[in-house]
Write an enzyme that holds these catalytic residues in place. Structure first.
Site, PDB file in Angstrom:
ATOM      1  N   ASP A 136      34.395 -57.655  71.798  1.00 40.63           N
ATOM      2  CA  ASP A 136      33.174 -58.125  71.903  1.00 40.63           C
ATOM      3  C   ASP A 136      32.385 -57.793  73.016  1.00 40.63           C
ATOM      4  O   ASP A 136      32.890 -58.322  74.231  1.00 40.63           O
ATOM      5  CB  ASP A 136      33.194 -59.646  71.648  1.00 40.63           C
ATOM      6  CG  ASP A 136      31.890 -60.371  71.302  1.00 40.63           C
ATOM      7  OD1 ASP A 136      31.071 -60.093  72.139  1.00 40.63           O
ATOM      8  OD2 ASP A 136      31.848 -61.119  70.470  1.00 40.63           O
ATOM      9  N   ILE A 137      31.446 -57.031  73.110  1.00 38.92           N
ATOM     10  CA  ILE A 137      30.894 -56.409  74.198  1.00 38.92           C
ATOM     11  C   ILE A 137      30.135 -57.709  74.917  1.00 38.92           C
ATOM     12  O   ILE A 137      30.196 -57.560  76.209  1.00 38.92           O
ATOM     13  CB  ILE A 137      29.933 -55.304  73.587  1.00 38.92           C
ATOM     14  CG1 ILE A 137      30.613 -54.347  72.748  1.00 38.92           C
ATOM     15  CG2 ILE A 137      29.174 -54.754  74.771  1.00 38.92           C
ATOM     16  CD1 ILE A 137      29.731 -53.312  72.237  1.00 38.92           C
TER      17      ILE A 137
ATOM     18  N   ASN B 241      25.679 -51.207  59.071  1.00 38.85           N
ATOM     19  CA  ASN B 241      24.817 -52.540  58.417  1.00 38.85           C
ATOM     20  C   ASN B 241      23.275 -52.124  58.776  1.00 38.85           C
ATOM     21  O   ASN B 241      22.967 -50.769  59.082  1.00 38.85           O
ATOM     22  CB  ASN B 241      25.040 -53.749  59.652  1.00 38.85           C
ATOM     23  CG  ASN B 241      24.570 -53.194  61.029  1.00 38.85           C
ATOM     24  OD1 ASN B 241      23.514 -53.107  61.494  1.00 38.85           O
ATOM     25  ND2 ASN B 241      25.883 -53.250  61.766  1.00 38.85           N
TER      26      ASN B 241
ATOM     27  N   PHE C 123      21.945 -61.875  71.268  1.00 39.61           N
ATOM     28  CA  PHE C 123      21.204 -62.275  69.866  1.00 39.61           C
ATOM     29  C   PHE C 123      22.174 -62.611  69.124  1.00 39.61           C
ATOM     30  O   PHE C 123      23.524 -62.724  69.249  1.00 39.61           O
ATOM     31  CB  PHE C 123      20.681 -60.867  69.319  1.00 39.61           C
ATOM     32  CG  PHE C 123      19.222 -60.549  69.703  1.00 39.61           C
ATOM     33  CD1 PHE C 123      19.056 -60.103  71.071  1.00 39.61           C
ATOM     34  CD2 PHE C 123      18.179 -60.666  69.092  1.00 39.61           C
ATOM     35  CE1 PHE C 123      17.872 -59.895  71.663  1.00 39.61           C
ATOM     36  CE2 PHE C 123      16.876 -60.338  69.441  1.00 39.61           C
ATOM     37  CZ  PHE C 123      16.790 -60.047  70.846  1.00 39.61           C
TER      38      PHE C 123
HETATM   39  O1  PMT Z   1      17.744 -53.463  64.666  1.00 35.55           O
HETATM   40  P1  PMT Z   1      16.603 -54.183  63.914  1.00 35.55           P
HETATM   41  O2  PMT Z   1      16.406 -53.561  62.760  1.00 35.55           O
HETATM   42  O3  PMT Z   1      15.154 -54.007  64.659  1.00 35.55           O
HETATM   43  O4  PMT Z   1      16.974 -55.659  63.918  1.00 35.55           O
HETATM   44  C1  PMT Z   1      17.021 -56.538  64.849  1.00 35.55           C
HETATM   45  C2  PMT Z   1      18.476 -57.111  65.106  1.00 35.55           C
HETATM   46  C3  PMT Z   1      18.398 -58.387  63.664  1.00 35.55           C
HETATM   47  C4  PMT Z   1      19.831 -56.390  64.587  1.00 35.55           C
HETATM   48  C5  PMT Z   1      18.593 -58.146  66.193  1.00 35.55           C
HETATM   49  O5  PMT Z   1      17.304 -58.887  66.299  1.00 35.55           O
HETATM   50  C6  PMT Z   1      19.763 -59.084  66.286  1.00 35.55           C
HETATM   51  O6  PMT Z   1      19.810 -59.983  65.878  1.00 35.55           O
HETATM   52  N1  PMT Z   1      20.673 -58.337  66.902  1.00 35.55           N
HETATM   53  C7  PMT Z   1      22.265 -58.863  66.854  1.00 35.55           C
HETATM   54  C8  PMT Z   1      23.009 -58.533  65.564  1.00 35.55           C
HETATM   55  C9  PMT Z   1      24.336 -59.033  65.589  1.00 35.55           C
HETATM   56  O7  PMT Z   1      25.301 -58.459  65.679  1.00 35.55           O
HETATM   57  O8  PMT Z   1      24.413 -60.578  65.772  1.00 35.55           O
HETATM   58  P2  PMT Z   1      25.800 -61.331  65.828  1.00 35.55           P
HETATM   59  O9  PMT Z   1      25.316 -62.645  65.484  1.00 35.55           O
HETATM   60  O10 PMT Z   1      26.767 -60.696  64.922  1.00 35.55           O
HETATM   61  O11 PMT Z   1      26.293 -61.171  67.244  1.00 35.55           O
HETATM   62  C10 PMT Z   1      25.895 -61.969  68.436  1.00 35.55           C
HETATM   63  C11 PMT Z   1      25.865 -61.167  69.629  1.00 35.55           C
HETATM   64  O12 PMT Z   1      27.151 -60.584  69.949  1.00 35.55           O
HETATM   65  C12 PMT Z   1      24.861 -60.124  69.715  1.00 35.55           C
HETATM   66  O13 PMT Z   1      24.309 -60.064  70.971  1.00 35.55           O
HETATM   67  C13 PMT Z   1      25.935 -58.786  69.524  1.00 35.55           C
HETATM   68  O14 PMT Z   1      25.214 -57.620  69.906  1.00 35.55           O
HETATM   69  C14 PMT Z   1      27.067 -59.128  70.250  1.00 35.55           C
HETATM   70  N2  PMT Z   1      28.270 -58.660  69.558  1.00 35.55           N
HETATM   71  C15 PMT Z   1      28.732 -58.777  68.600  1.00 35.55           C
HETATM   72  C16 PMT Z   1      29.880 -58.382  67.860  1.00 35.55           C
HETATM   73  C17 PMT Z   1      30.735 -57.489  68.987  1.00 35.55           C
HETATM   74  N3  PMT Z   1      31.846 -56.872  68.620  1.00 35.55           N
HETATM   75  N4  PMT Z   1      30.156 -57.057  70.092  1.00 35.55           N
HETATM   76  C18 PMT Z   1      28.982 -57.716  70.510  1.00 35.55           C
HETATM   77  O15 PMT Z   1      28.417 -57.402  71.622  1.00 35.55           O
END
Ligand code: PMT
Length: 412
Positions: free
Chosen positions: A314-315, A218, A333
């Site tokens: 999901d970490i 991504n 996030f």
């Molecule tokens: O890296 P940059 O270019 O600076 O951009 C920053 C960002 C946009 C990536 C950052 O600000 C951000 O939003 N990060 C979270 C991205 C994401 O995967 O969001 P999500 O809504 O899909 O996931 C929610 C949360 O679960 C996140 O904290 C993610 O780290 C976590 N997650 C998601 C999936 C997974 N399998 N394991 C996780 O831990």
């Protein structure tokens, strides 16, 4: 006496903290060290050569082209006739010169000519300390083996608040004692509102292989997560950064582990716990290719390959659900392109986090991969929205918020 017989070459830079160098000389001599002082032209504006020489019991070296000083001891010899070179206060200017190998005055020439360990105690305005140019210089100096004591966090002479104050003379003495004892691990940080705390942060994308040469990824650049790691280290925390594949540099003063897939990232996170705070900034792939090829897939496949997907762990939810070693604060996030707050509230509850930082990653915002971010802090107690800010400023404010929350005992 802990420093008996040790010879310290002390370079005093130009800053209001130069007055503390006088006390530093006294403390070092009390412990048996001899101090040979060097005063920069700017340093002379803050302390007089006479007071420095009186306390050191040695003449002050000031000029690269002084015949008298060269006769007494040439500058090359001066740079080597010490057990340790200490720069206190280390100004932004002195650090920049040292990082770039400039040698246009006595202090910078000594720093370039020395074959001894160098310890710097930075002192500057908070904006100067947080400026990316200073961050680059610190990273370069660290890579060159320079040790750092501080800076501390607090109110500055200019009225601003934040990291950049020179640490107290006794803290510098403690760092000097460690340095002369051979330690190479004096942390850049160790002072500030997160001193003594451990933070684990994920950053960047994950790459999920399709075959040995192709992968699914991504647009995350790691800028936001790396900035948080840097800000946390500057606030005194011990920081472990687990980064997916990115093209930006590892932050200074941070232990960075590089991983590729979501499953690698989970394993690295598990190995880094326990921690006081976990921050999931990484854009972890929700899915991986279950039938990834062990050889490069051939174009000749009729109709192209059919990929089957399996859900990744999901970490964030895994860390928040830990029964024994759950961090006191688990921060996630939420990268959304619509219903930003509502989806973030859902993630807060579903993943059992203390705080979710929601950001709109629609292409027109330029957040993913860009240098700015507009975030909303979503917790059980409500939503706090911040304006569009540089990612470094988001990081600094977030770290300050988390330090406050920890002080108050935890949950947002
Ligand atoms: O890296 P940059 O270019 O600076 O951009 C920053 C960002 C946009 C990536 C950052 O600000 C951000 O939003 N990060 C979270 C991205 C994401 O995967 O969001 P999500 O809504 O899909 O996931 C929610 C949360 O679960 C996140 O904290 C993610 O780290 C976590 N997650 C998601 C999936 C997974 N399998 N394991 C996780 O831990």
């Amino acid at each position: 006496m802990t420093l008996t017989g040790k010879r310290i070459l002390l370079i005093i830079g130009g800053g209001i903290a130069a007055y503390k160098a006088l006390d530093l000389i006294r403390r070092l001599r009390e412990r048996g060290a001899s101090v040979r002082p060097v005063l920069t032209a700017a340093g002379k504006q803050f302390v007089t050569p006479l007071s420095v020489a009186s306390l050191a019991g040695m003449p002050v070296h000031e000029d690269l082209f002084s015949l008298t000083e060269e006769e007494e001891m040439g500058h090359i010899e001066l740079s080597r006739a010490a057990d340790l070179v200490v720069v206190a206060p280390a100004t932004a200017d002195l650090m920049a010169k040292a990082a770039h190998g400039l040698a246009n005055d006595l202090a910078s020439t000594l720093l370039l000519a020395t074959d001894k360990k160098v310890l710097m105690a930075p002192a500057m305005n908070v904006r100067m300390w947080l400026h990316p140019a200073t961050a680059r210089n610190v990273a370069q100096l660290q890579a060159d083996g320079v040790l750092f004591a501080g800076p501390a966090d607090g109110e500055m002479a200019c009225g601003e608040f934040g990291p950049g104050r020179m640490v107290e003379p006794l803290d510098i003495v403690a760092a000097i004692e460690k340095a002369v004892a051979g330690s190479t691990t004096i942390p850049l940080t160790g002072y500030g509102p997160l001193a003594g705390r451990k933070i684990v942060i994920t950053s960047g994308p994950t790459h999920e292989p399709i075959d040995p040469v192709r992968y699914i990824a991504n647009r995350s650049s790691g800028k936001q997560g790396h900035a948080i790691a840097q800000a946390a280290a500057r606030a005194g925390a011990q920081v472990v950064l687990i980064s997916g594949p990115v093209s930006i540099a590892d932050p200074a003063g941070v232990q960075t582990r590089h991983v590729e897939t979501a499953r690698d990232m989970l394993a690295a996170v598990e190995a880094s716990l326990p921690a006081d705070i976990f921050i999931g900034t990484a854009a972890v792939a929700d899915w991986r290719v279950e039938n990834a090829g062990s050889q490069k897939m051939k174009k000749s496949l009729s109709g192209g390959p059919v990929l089957q997907f399996a859900e990744n762990p999901d970490i964030l939810a895994h860390v928040a659900g830990q029964a024994v070693q759950r961090p006191k604060l688990v921060v996630g996030f939420a990268a959304e392109t619509q219903n930003v707050i509502a989806y973030a509230q859902d993630k807060l509850a579903r993943k059992k986090c203390d705080l979710i930082i929601a950001n709109d990653v629609s292409p027109e915002t330029g957040v993913m991969g860009g240098s700015k971010n507009e975030v909303h802090l979503v917790s059980k107690s409500g939503v706090e929205s911040w304006p569009l800010l540089d990612k470094e400023e988001v990081a600094r404010r977030l770290v300050a918020t988390l330090a406050d929350l920890l002080k108050k005992g935890g949950a947002a």
